[in-house]
Design an enzyme around this catalytic site. Structure first.
Site, PDB file in Angstrom:
ATOM      1  N   ALA A 106      45.453  52.896  59.437  1.00  0.00           N
ATOM      2  CA  ALA A 106      46.253  53.968  60.044  1.00  0.00           C
ATOM      3  C   ALA A 106      47.464  54.321  59.178  1.00  0.00           C
ATOM      4  O   ALA A 106      47.955  55.438  59.210  1.00  0.00           O
ATOM      5  CB  ALA A 106      46.702  53.548  61.442  1.00  0.00           C
ATOM      6  N   TYR A 130      40.439  47.636  49.732  1.00  0.00           N
ATOM      7  CA  TYR A 130      40.066  46.530  48.833  1.00  0.00           C
ATOM      8  C   TYR A 130      38.713  45.927  49.237  1.00  0.00           C
ATOM      9  O   TYR A 130      37.824  45.742  48.393  1.00  0.00           O
ATOM     10  CB  TYR A 130      41.170  45.469  48.904  1.00  0.00           C
ATOM     11  CG  TYR A 130      41.001  44.292  47.971  1.00  0.00           C
ATOM     12  CD1 TYR A 130      41.287  44.408  46.609  1.00  0.00           C
ATOM     13  CD2 TYR A 130      40.597  43.046  48.453  1.00  0.00           C
ATOM     14  CE1 TYR A 130      41.166  43.319  45.759  1.00  0.00           C
ATOM     15  CE2 TYR A 130      40.474  41.954  47.614  1.00  0.00           C
ATOM     16  CZ  TYR A 130      40.761  42.089  46.258  1.00  0.00           C
ATOM     17  OH  TYR A 130      40.638  41.011  45.422  1.00  0.00           O
TER      18      TYR A 130
HETATM   19  P1  NAI Z   1      46.023  39.631  38.440  1.00  0.00           P
HETATM   20  O1  NAI Z   1      46.768  40.699  39.154  1.00  0.00           O
HETATM   21  O2  NAI Z   1      46.708  38.346  38.110  1.00  0.00           O
HETATM   22  O3  NAI Z   1      45.386  40.233  37.087  1.00  0.00           O
HETATM   23  C1  NAI Z   1      44.672  41.441  37.094  1.00  0.00           C
HETATM   24  C2  NAI Z   1      44.693  42.040  35.695  1.00  0.00           C
HETATM   25  O4  NAI Z   1      44.018  43.311  35.737  1.00  0.00           O
HETATM   26  C3  NAI Z   1      46.110  42.301  35.191  1.00  0.00           C
HETATM   27  O5  NAI Z   1      46.281  41.766  33.889  1.00  0.00           O
HETATM   28  C4  NAI Z   1      46.220  43.808  35.219  1.00  0.00           C
HETATM   29  O6  NAI Z   1      47.093  44.335  34.199  1.00  0.00           O
HETATM   30  C5  NAI Z   1      44.771  44.234  34.982  1.00  0.00           C
HETATM   31  N1  NAI Z   1      44.566  45.595  35.442  1.00  0.00           N
HETATM   32  C6  NAI Z   1      44.880  46.116  36.661  1.00  0.00           C
HETATM   33  N2  NAI Z   1      44.607  47.430  36.671  1.00  0.00           N
HETATM   34  C7  NAI Z   1      44.102  47.737  35.454  1.00  0.00           C
HETATM   35  C8  NAI Z   1      43.663  48.948  34.852  1.00  0.00           C
HETATM   36  N3  NAI Z   1      43.692  50.096  35.517  1.00  0.00           N
HETATM   37  N4  NAI Z   1      43.186  48.895  33.584  1.00  0.00           N
HETATM   38  C9  NAI Z   1      43.181  47.737  32.891  1.00  0.00           C
HETATM   39  N5  NAI Z   1      43.603  46.562  33.397  1.00  0.00           N
HETATM   40  C10 NAI Z   1      44.075  46.576  34.661  1.00  0.00           C
HETATM   41  O7  NAI Z   1      44.708  39.376  39.316  1.00  0.00           O
HETATM   42  P2  NAI Z   1      43.797  38.066  39.484  1.00  0.00           P
HETATM   43  O8  NAI Z   1      44.280  37.324  40.657  1.00  0.00           O
HETATM   44  O9  NAI Z   1      43.636  37.372  38.194  1.00  0.00           O
HETATM   45  O10 NAI Z   1      42.394  38.755  39.924  1.00  0.00           O
HETATM   46  C11 NAI Z   1      41.381  39.112  39.003  1.00  0.00           C
HETATM   47  C12 NAI Z   1      40.223  39.701  39.778  1.00  0.00           C
HETATM   48  O11 NAI Z   1      39.769  38.759  40.749  1.00  0.00           O
HETATM   49  C13 NAI Z   1      40.565  40.969  40.543  1.00  0.00           C
HETATM   50  O12 NAI Z   1      39.488  41.866  40.488  1.00  0.00           O
HETATM   51  C14 NAI Z   1      40.793  40.472  41.955  1.00  0.00           C
HETATM   52  O13 NAI Z   1      40.564  41.471  42.904  1.00  0.00           O
HETATM   53  C15 NAI Z   1      39.770  39.348  42.039  1.00  0.00           C
HETATM   54  N6  NAI Z   1      40.102  38.334  43.056  1.00  0.00           N
HETATM   55  C16 NAI Z   1      41.203  37.517  42.949  1.00  0.00           C
HETATM   56  C17 NAI Z   1      41.478  36.575  43.938  1.00  0.00           C
HETATM   57  C18 NAI Z   1      42.645  35.629  43.887  1.00  0.00           C
HETATM   58  O14 NAI Z   1      42.783  34.795  44.788  1.00  0.00           O
HETATM   59  N7  NAI Z   1      43.500  35.681  42.871  1.00  0.00           N
HETATM   60  C19 NAI Z   1      40.621  36.445  45.123  1.00  0.00           C
HETATM   61  C20 NAI Z   1      39.508  37.329  45.132  1.00  0.00           C
HETATM   62  C21 NAI Z   1      39.274  38.236  44.126  1.00  0.00           C
END
Ligand code: NAI
Length: 481
Positions: free
Chosen positions: A333, A387
């Site tokens: 919402a 998400y």
């Molecule tokens: P994080 O936020 O620490 O790192 C994500 C990285 O993706 C960053 O370096 C960021 O600069 C890069 N990024 C974001 N948008 C971008 C773009 N438009 N172009 C290029 N790079 C971009 O995230 P984390 O925790 O390492 O997560 C990695 C993946 O795992 C994500 O897809 C997240 O959704 C997934 N995930 C993480 C969980 C967690 O507990 N940390 C749980 C479930 C899924």
């Protein structure tokens, strides 16, 4: 954000104090994790006990796989010792019976592996109970239970399918019981014709590198063709399995992406580390550290696919890890269109567009695609309609890709991390963060390295049997289980 209970748990003095005070604080068990590159014999010095029901046709293959990994093999039944001797001796390991009053029986068991492929009836299921019941108490800290069964099939009959499904429930419940020891329980369903692909999967599930994978069903199938003929699992490289491969990891500057780039490089891959221009410093430093290449591109940019293709050049790519992801949490919402759009653009649209460009032009036969989904995409989460939709989409996406790409020997899988200690989860309010950590079989959050190791396994030649799957790396999270 430091996990105080886990830190306390690592201190014998603190454990004693809490024990003496009889405080109702369950301390999570620190997990034994593998560090450094994969080794030839990860189970050297470990005792595994094997058992089976009926003919247990996969026991020789299971014995061979674990003997090759260096384990000392005990079997539940004297009568099976002779039949399994050759499989173990091929790797210079003996086989003995696991006799209740023998000295071995007092040893801690590192892994209990049960071949349930011969079970077709409800009565037959009792064999699984009879194998596990006297032994589960001997399971070591950070030990393993793996149940190996058959994949459900329409021609197998209703009772047989019920029994095959029962193994999943058994593994999940046992995972919750043994999680306090840091031990895991998983089950593997093997499709007909995929028996030769079981060994690397079993080895990985028994390896310390799968420490945060528990309560999971895995399917091993013959769906993805073997690239270049019918190479058998026996020729699977276990040391530097990614030698000569090229990988690209999006969102590599930090968190899970960074850990993944490091892990892939440790196994021999040359890694293209992609992240946004604002993360130039971290990305470049990482690329330098692992002898890879930095690619500063926003995955949502119109020219991102072209820039990636250019960076990969003629050689192309073997492993594509779609890791870049963002959250913009708001209840539906209150969610502004830009919140919806931003999450869809990074988490889903960019993945589809980049994959569409790479598959025909750069991804090599026998390649690997791994998408980062989330437990939120399985269970849903308040404030995460955008998400969860994007992450659930990836589950459907890899399944469809797996079918399309199977003739080229390319696999496509998703990883659904549960609670992983990264900057993303450090930003969660304290009470919710604590719930995320504790409401799981292992009672703690995972590390980026846990997810990185699962991705590396799926990227390895030994994971040819796993495609179209979503593997949770969640410590047995209760959410969405
Ligand atoms: P994080 O936020 O620490 O790192 C994500 C990285 O993706 C960053 O370096 C960021 O600069 C890069 N990024 C974001 N948008 C971008 C773009 N438009 N172009 C290029 N790079 C971009 O995230 P984390 O925790 O390492 O997560 C990695 C993946 O795992 C994500 O897809 C997240 O959704 C997934 N995930 C993480 C969980 C967690 O507990 N940390 C749980 C479930 C899924």
């Amino acid at each position: 954000m430091n996990d105080v209970l886990l830190t306390l748990s690592k201190s014998p003095a603190a454990r004693n104090v809490l024990g003496a005070l009889k405080l109702p604080i369950p301390l999570p068990e620190p997990l034994a994790r593998g560090d450094g590159a994969w080794v030839a014999r990860p189970l050297e010095g470990a005792t595994v006990v094997l058992g089976g029901a009926g003919k247990a046709e996969l026991l020789p293959a299971i014995t061979g796989a674990l003997a090759e990994a260096g384990a000392t093999i005990l079997v539940d039944d004297d009568a099976r010792v002779a039949a399994l001797r050759d499989a173990a001796q091929a790797h210079a390991r003996p086989v003995r019976a696991d006799v209740a009053d023998a000295a071995d029986a007092r040893d801690r068991i590192q892994a209990l592996v049960f071949d349930a492929t011969g079970i077709e009836t409800v009565d037959g299921l009792r064999a699984a109970y009879e194998f596990l019941h006297p032994r589960v108490g001997r399971l070591a800290r950070s030990g393993r239970v793996v149940l190996v069964g058959r994949e459900r099939a329409s021609d197998a009959g209703a009772q047989a399918n019920a029994v095959r499904a029962a193994l999943v429930g058994l593994a999940k419940a046992l995972a919750k019981e043994i999680g306090k020891k840091g031990a895991t329980a998983n089950c593997v369903a093997v499709a007909p014709g995929a028996e030769g692909r079981l060994a690397p999967v079993l080895r990985w599930l028994c390896d310390p590198r799968s420490a945060f994978v528990t309560a999971q069903p895995l399917a091993v199938t013959a769906r993805a063709k073997l690239p270049g003929g019918n190479g058998k699992a026996a020729s699977t490289p276990y040391v530097r399995p990614l030698d000569g491969k090229v990988a690209i990891v999006t969102g590599a500057a930090r968190g899970i992406g960074r850990a993944t780039a490091l892990a892939l490089a440790a196994e021999g891959a040359r890694v293209v580390c992609l992240d946004r221009a604002e993360d130039s410093k971290d990305t470049s430093e990482l690329a330098r550290q692992i002898g890879g290449t930095a690619l500063l591109v926003d995955v949502t940019a119109a020219d991102a696919p072209a820039k990636i293709l250019e960076a990969l050049g003629e050689r192309g790519v073997d492993i594509v890890v779609h890791n870049a992801g963002i959250t913009r949490d708001k209840t539906l919402a209150r969610m502004k269109p830009e919140h919806w759009d931003a999450v869809m653009a990074v988490n889903l649209a960019a993945v589809v567009r980049i994959t569409d460009a790479l598959v025909p032009r750069a991804l090599r036969d026998g390649g690997r695609i791994v998408c980062l989904s989330s437990v939120s995409g399985i269970a849903g989460n308040v404030g995460q309609t955008n998400y969860a939709a994007s992450k659930a989409a990836l589950i459907g996406y890899v399944d469809a890709l797996a079918t399309q790409l199977a003739p080229r020997g390319i696999t496509a899988n998703a990883i659904a991390p549960g609670f992983i200690e990264t900057r993303m989860t450090a930003a969660i309010p304290m009470m919710i963060r604590e719930a995320g950590r504790r409401l799981s079989a292992l009672g703690q959050g995972g590390l980026p390295e846990d997810v990185a190791q699962a991705i590396t396994f799926l990227a390895s030649p030994g994971a040819q049997g796993i495609t179209g799957s979503t593997l949770r790396v969640c410590g047995g999270a209760l959410i969405g289980a």
